[in-house]
Scaffold this motif. Structure first.
Motif, PDB file in Angstrom:
ATOM      1  N   SER A  82      -2.673  -2.488  -1.769  1.00  0.00           N
ATOM      2  CA  SER A  82      -2.155  -1.357  -0.987  1.00  0.00           C
ATOM      3  C   SER A  82      -3.232  -0.770  -0.078  1.00  0.00           C
ATOM      4  O   SER A  82      -2.941  -0.351   1.046  1.00  0.00           O
ATOM      5  CB  SER A  82      -1.603  -0.273  -1.911  1.00  0.00           C
ATOM      6  OG  SER A  82      -2.623   0.290  -2.711  1.00  0.00           O
ATOM      7  N   ALA A  86      -2.680  -0.672   3.837  1.00  0.00           N
ATOM      8  CA  ALA A  86      -2.699   0.641   4.480  1.00  0.00           C
ATOM      9  C   ALA A  86      -3.688   0.670   5.645  1.00  0.00           C
ATOM     10  O   ALA A  86      -3.415   1.266   6.695  1.00  0.00           O
ATOM     11  CB  ALA A  86      -3.061   1.723   3.462  1.00  0.00           C
ATOM     12  N   ALA A  94       2.203   0.124   3.090  1.00  0.00           N
ATOM     13  CA  ALA A  94       1.540  -0.004   1.793  1.00  0.00           C
ATOM     14  C   ALA A  94       2.489   0.416   0.664  1.00  0.00           C
ATOM     15  O   ALA A  94       2.542  -0.233  -0.396  1.00  0.00           O
ATOM     16  CB  ALA A  94       0.271   0.850   1.754  1.00  0.00           C
TER      17      ALA A  94
END
Length: 315
Positions: A82, A86, A94
């Motif tokens: 994630s 992101a 994410a």
């Protein structure tokens, strides 16, 4: 007579848990006056949000008589995955990837347990290693820094004085309680955990129920990893180590039976509270992490022991 004894046991357990939490609070407050401060409890709720959401997912799985040992490794994988997504594509992507990976892993575990009939313990051990290894491979064992502010603020900001991670975890726990109490799938989970063969004869899709609870656990474990990453503001493949054991202990302390067929997400909150109080109190008393590991092990054994003894008394 058995119904009367069972009712008395349930009432007693409902009283003992809050009393135990209160006694622990008094002990730790005596040991350190900072224990009962608003700042300390705010920090504690922020830190334990991941445990609460993971324990909720674990409650679903344990209620069917199974166990999910992959939760901690899921946290580590989601942390680096994630964080990287992101940075590249934004926080929204994410979150989407987090939920998708959690659901896919949940379907995989549920299928192997329910359809292929591999013991849940073995499936859990396998995925625990697969996911942790994948986390290390993804980031080469290195932390991933530089996540967007929109991501990190989810771990640091508050709503009405309550940390956002705790609010999110609490809302998902309430959602879990509502599913178990009001929806047909919730009643089916109780039924499958209580008697799988009778549930099958009653026309319940046992395979579907088992896959569903693993998907719930997978998604919530992934969200736990997302929230924990937001709190520390860096992706780390080592995050979540031992989380699954704490989640199991919290669920069982909250009254979820390892034999299946019995559990309540609201009581799981109390189990998490007891675990959080112990962890926070020991930290304030400057007890070493090694000793805390021993204490956590003892708690897990005692929780399961009480569950086994309680089951024998109900028979």
């Amino acid at each position: 007579m058995k119904k009367i004894l069972g009712s008395q046991e349930i009432k007693l357990s409902n009283i003992l848990l809050p009393v135990a939490a209160l006694v622990l609070c008094v002990i730790f407050q005596i040991g350190n006056p900072n224990f009962f401060t608003f700042r300390n409890w705010t920090n504690m709720s922020r830190q334990q949000a991941s445990l609460l959401i993971a324990a909720t997912g674990q409650t679903f799985v344990i209620m069917t008589g199974c166990i999910d040992l992959s939760q901690g490794s899921m946290v580590g994988l989601i942390s680096v995955l994630s964080a990287d997504i992101a940075i590249r594509y934004g926080t929204g992507m994410a979150i989407l990837a987090t939920c998708l990976v959690g659901a896919v892993v949940g379907v995989g575990q549920g299928f192997l347990v329910a359809k292929i009939k591999i013991p849940a313990f073995i499936v859990g051990l396998g995925f625990m290693n697969i996911l942790r290894g994948a986390a290390y491979l993804y980031c080469n064992g290195m932390p991933i820094s530089g996540i967007p502010e929109s991501y990190s603020r989810l771990g640091s900001d508050s709503i009405l004085g309550l940390p956002i991670p705790f609010v999110i975890a609490f809302l998902f726990t309430i959602l879990g309680w509502a599913i178990l109490k009001f929806l047909t799938i919730g009643r089916n989970i109780y039924s499958v955990g209580g008697n799988e063969e009778a549930s099958r004869l009653a026309g319940i899709n046992v395979i579907g129920v088992r896959i569903f609870v693993y998907v719930v656990s997978g998604v919530l474990s992934a969200l736990a990893g997302f929230l924990q990453t937001a709190r520390v503001a860096v992706g780390q493949c080592t995050l979540g180590e031992g989380l699954q054991m704490q989640a199991i202990a919290a669920a069982v302390i909250g009254g979820t039976s390892m034999a299946g067929g019995q559990g309540n997400c609201l009581k799981t909150i109390l189990g998490v509270l007891v675990m959080a109080i112990i962890s926070n109190g020991l930290n304030l008393l400057r007890v070493s992490t090694y000793t805390q590991t021993v204490v956590n092990g003892v708690i897990i054994i005692l929780a399961v022991a009480f569950d086994v003894v309680g089951k024998k008394n109900r028979v």
